[in-house]
Design a protein around this motif. Structure first.
Motif, PDB file in Angstrom:
ATOM      1  N   LYS A  80      12.432   4.182  -5.493  1.00  0.00           N
ATOM      2  CA  LYS A  80      12.247   5.450  -5.060  1.00  0.00           C
ATOM      3  C   LYS A  80      12.615   5.553  -3.428  1.00  0.00           C
ATOM      4  O   LYS A  80      12.701   6.628  -2.920  1.00  0.00           O
ATOM      5  CB  LYS A  80      10.880   6.054  -5.284  1.00  0.00           C
ATOM      6  CG  LYS A  80      10.642   5.932  -6.840  1.00  0.00           C
ATOM      7  CD  LYS A  80       9.159   6.472  -7.039  1.00  0.00           C
ATOM      8  CE  LYS A  80       8.901   6.639  -8.517  1.00  0.00           C
ATOM      9  NZ  LYS A  80       8.099   7.386  -9.012  1.00  0.00           N
ATOM     10  N   LYS A  81      12.316   4.486  -2.726  1.00  0.00           N
ATOM     11  CA  LYS A  81      12.608   4.691  -1.273  1.00  0.00           C
ATOM     12  C   LYS A  81      12.955   3.387  -0.477  1.00  0.00           C
ATOM     13  O   LYS A  81      13.139   2.415  -1.135  1.00  0.00           O
ATOM     14  CB  LYS A  81      11.256   5.276  -0.566  1.00  0.00           C
ATOM     15  CG  LYS A  81       9.949   4.465  -1.108  1.00  0.00           C
ATOM     16  CD  LYS A  81       8.740   4.962  -0.387  1.00  0.00           C
ATOM     17  CE  LYS A  81       7.684   4.198  -0.789  1.00  0.00           C
ATOM     18  NZ  LYS A  81       6.582   5.194  -1.425  1.00  0.00           N
ATOM     19  N   ILE A  82      13.225   3.480   0.836  1.00  0.00           N
ATOM     20  CA  ILE A  82      13.678   2.248   1.483  1.00  0.00           C
ATOM     21  C   ILE A  82      12.509   2.293   2.490  1.00  0.00           C
ATOM     22  O   ILE A  82      12.233   3.262   3.284  1.00  0.00           O
ATOM     23  CB  ILE A  82      15.191   2.388   2.098  1.00  0.00           C
ATOM     24  CG1 ILE A  82      16.120   2.473   1.172  1.00  0.00           C
ATOM     25  CG2 ILE A  82      15.120   1.124   3.064  1.00  0.00           C
ATOM     26  CD1 ILE A  82      17.507   2.856   1.706  1.00  0.00           C
ATOM     27  N   ILE A  83      11.742   1.002   2.800  1.00  0.00           N
ATOM     28  CA  ILE A  83      10.880   0.991   3.738  1.00  0.00           C
ATOM     29  C   ILE A  83      11.305  -0.054   4.835  1.00  0.00           C
ATOM     30  O   ILE A  83      11.904  -1.172   4.603  1.00  0.00           O
ATOM     31  CB  ILE A  83       9.601   0.447   3.074  1.00  0.00           C
ATOM     32  CG1 ILE A  83       9.144   1.371   1.979  1.00  0.00           C
ATOM     33  CG2 ILE A  83       8.317   0.348   4.122  1.00  0.00           C
ATOM     34  CD1 ILE A  83       8.120   0.571   1.336  1.00  0.00           C
ATOM     35  N   ARG A  84      11.032   0.411   6.094  1.00  0.00           N
ATOM     36  CA  ARG A  84      11.336  -0.635   7.233  1.00  0.00           C
ATOM     37  C   ARG A  84      10.244  -0.804   8.274  1.00  0.00           C
ATOM     38  O   ARG A  84       9.838   0.158   8.791  1.00  0.00           O
ATOM     39  CB  ARG A  84      12.689   0.055   7.910  1.00  0.00           C
ATOM     40  CG  ARG A  84      13.105  -0.734   9.312  1.00  0.00           C
ATOM     41  CD  ARG A  84      14.293   0.006  10.008  1.00  0.00           C
ATOM     42  NE  ARG A  84      13.838   1.306  10.597  1.00  0.00           N
ATOM     43  CZ  ARG A  84      14.433   2.169  11.147  1.00  0.00           C
ATOM     44  NH1 ARG A  84      15.699   1.870  11.349  1.00  0.00           N
ATOM     45  NH2 ARG A  84      13.820   3.321  11.394  1.00  0.00           N
ATOM     46  N   LYS A  85      10.054  -1.961   8.431  1.00  0.00           N
ATOM     47  CA  LYS A  85       8.881  -2.283   9.107  1.00  0.00           C
ATOM     48  C   LYS A  85       9.655  -3.036  10.422  1.00  0.00           C
ATOM     49  O   LYS A  85      10.375  -3.961  10.389  1.00  0.00           O
ATOM     50  CB  LYS A  85       7.838  -3.563   8.635  1.00  0.00           C
ATOM     51  CG  LYS A  85       7.070  -3.682   9.878  1.00  0.00           C
ATOM     52  CD  LYS A  85       6.089  -4.847   9.014  1.00  0.00           C
ATOM     53  CE  LYS A  85       5.200  -5.467  10.274  1.00  0.00           C
ATOM     54  NZ  LYS A  85       5.529  -6.494  10.562  1.00  0.00           N
TER      55      LYS A  85
ATOM     56  N   PRO B 185       0.695  -1.316   0.212  1.00  0.00           N
ATOM     57  CA  PRO B 185      -0.118   0.005   0.176  1.00  0.00           C
ATOM     58  C   PRO B 185       0.886   1.188  -0.092  1.00  0.00           C
ATOM     59  O   PRO B 185       0.282   2.198  -0.335  1.00  0.00           O
ATOM     60  CB  PRO B 185      -0.986  -0.140   1.332  1.00  0.00           C
ATOM     61  CG  PRO B 185      -0.632  -1.781   1.898  1.00  0.00           C
ATOM     62  CD  PRO B 185       0.596  -2.002   1.290  1.00  0.00           C
ATOM     63  N   LEU B 186       2.106   1.150   0.479  1.00  0.00           N
ATOM     64  CA  LEU B 186       3.091   2.456   0.378  1.00  0.00           C
ATOM     65  C   LEU B 186       3.492   2.784  -0.771  1.00  0.00           C
ATOM     66  O   LEU B 186       4.369   3.765  -0.987  1.00  0.00           O
ATOM     67  CB  LEU B 186       4.056   2.262   1.562  1.00  0.00           C
ATOM     68  CG  LEU B 186       3.552   1.685   2.915  1.00  0.00           C
ATOM     69  CD1 LEU B 186       4.665   1.291   3.900  1.00  0.00           C
ATOM     70  CD2 LEU B 186       2.668   3.044   3.478  1.00  0.00           C
ATOM     71  N   LEU B 187       3.479   1.884  -1.998  1.00  0.00           N
ATOM     72  CA  LEU B 187       4.021   2.049  -3.215  1.00  0.00           C
ATOM     73  C   LEU B 187       3.274   2.831  -4.012  1.00  0.00           C
ATOM     74  O   LEU B 187       1.994   3.026  -4.098  1.00  0.00           O
ATOM     75  CB  LEU B 187       4.195   0.785  -3.908  1.00  0.00           C
ATOM     76  CG  LEU B 187       4.848  -0.177  -3.355  1.00  0.00           C
ATOM     77  CD1 LEU B 187       4.961  -1.574  -4.312  1.00  0.00           C
ATOM     78  CD2 LEU B 187       6.689   0.186  -3.018  1.00  0.00           C
ATOM     79  N   VAL B 188       3.761   4.029  -4.870  1.00  0.00           N
ATOM     80  CA  VAL B 188       3.093   5.075  -5.575  1.00  0.00           C
ATOM     81  C   VAL B 188       3.288   4.181  -7.080  1.00  0.00           C
ATOM     82  O   VAL B 188       4.212   3.485  -7.519  1.00  0.00           O
ATOM     83  CB  VAL B 188       3.982   6.186  -5.659  1.00  0.00           C
ATOM     84  CG1 VAL B 188       3.671   6.804  -4.308  1.00  0.00           C
ATOM     85  CG2 VAL B 188       5.319   6.256  -5.924  1.00  0.00           C
ATOM     86  N   PRO B 189       2.450   4.928  -8.072  1.00  0.00           N
ATOM     87  CA  PRO B 189       2.523   4.545  -9.361  1.00  0.00           C
ATOM     88  C   PRO B 189       4.077   4.543 -10.184  1.00  0.00           C
ATOM     89  O   PRO B 189       4.561   5.470  -9.860  1.00  0.00           O
ATOM     90  CB  PRO B 189       1.335   5.476 -10.151  1.00  0.00           C
ATOM     91  CG  PRO B 189       0.500   5.842  -9.026  1.00  0.00           C
ATOM     92  CD  PRO B 189       1.281   5.824  -7.811  1.00  0.00           C
ATOM     93  N   GLY B 190       4.427   3.477 -10.812  1.00  0.00           N
ATOM     94  CA  GLY B 190       5.897   3.898 -11.194  1.00  0.00           C
ATOM     95  C   GLY B 190       6.907   2.956 -10.431  1.00  0.00           C
ATOM     96  O   GLY B 190       7.878   3.002 -10.704  1.00  0.00           O
ATOM     97  N   GLU B 191       6.672   2.769  -9.056  1.00  0.00           N
ATOM     98  CA  GLU B 191       7.546   2.363  -8.010  1.00  0.00           C
ATOM     99  C   GLU B 191       7.465   0.760  -8.105  1.00  0.00           C
ATOM    100  O   GLU B 191       6.516   0.255  -8.128  1.00  0.00           O
ATOM    101  CB  GLU B 191       7.098   2.923  -6.832  1.00  0.00           C
ATOM    102  CG  GLU B 191       8.189   2.617  -5.762  1.00  0.00           C
ATOM    103  CD  GLU B 191       7.615   3.333  -4.291  1.00  0.00           C
ATOM    104  OE1 GLU B 191       8.755   3.437  -3.596  1.00  0.00           O
ATOM    105  OE2 GLU B 191       6.735   3.763  -4.335  1.00  0.00           O
TER     106      GLU B 191
END
Length: 176
Positions: free
Chosen positions: A101-106, A13-19
């Motif tokens: 585009k980004k780094i996501i950490r849970k 759910p955190l991804l944007v179009p094109g990511e």
């Protein structure tokens, strides 16, 4: 290392179009000693030993006074062993996702993101178990005022991951 793909569903759910997702992973299992442990291990043994000696001394004298030692014993037990159990539990419930585009950490129930375009300088610490930690930026001391003290805020990091050098090169390639 193979993972259950549902462990990384939090990122969808955190991804944007094109990511798109380029890499996903989790910390290597097992406890890793940190630089702080050079100080914390001897201190925790001393603390716990003193708390037990004080508690049993007060218990031998008798009375209500021995109860004041129980919180100190609890803190000592946490410092000696409990913090390693908590760290292993947190590591088990941590997952990382790198996109273009980004780094996501849970980490537990908390989710952090950092934009690759605005990443601070990074460096890698390699561990003896073959894994490594990629750290973005430097620790910062936050002071809350003259009387309230402060604390050190640790920078964003991908802790104890397999093939950290390759992952660092992947991130550097995305930044260019």
């Amino acid at each position: 290392m193979t993972y259950d793909t549902s462990e990384f569903d939090f990122a969808r759910p955190l991804l944007v179009p094109g990511e798109s997702i380029l890499w996903k992973g989790k910390p290597c299992p097992g406890n890793i000693l940190t630089k702080q442990d050079v100080f914390l291990i001897p201190f925790s043994i001393f603390w716990c030993g003193f708390a037990f000696v004080w508690f049993f001394g007060a218990l031998a004298v008798g009375g209500f006074f021995a109860l004041f030692g129980i919180p100190f014993i609890a803190v000592g037990i946490y410092l000696v062993a409990g913090r390693f159990v908590v760290a292993a539990h947190l590591r088990k419930n941590t997952a990382y996702v790198i996109t273009n585009k980004k780094i996501i950490r849970k980490k537990g129930k908390s989710v952090d993101m950092i934009d690759i375009a605005t990443l601070p300088p990074m460096h890698t610490e390699l561990h003896k178990n073959g894994c490594g930690t990629i750290i973005f930026g430097e620790p910062v001391y936050q002071n809350y005022g003259r009387r309230t003290g402060g604390h050190v805020v640790q920078p964003f990091a991908l802790e104890n991951i397999e093939d950290a050098v390759r992952i660092q090169a992947l991130i550097a390639g995305i930044r260019q």
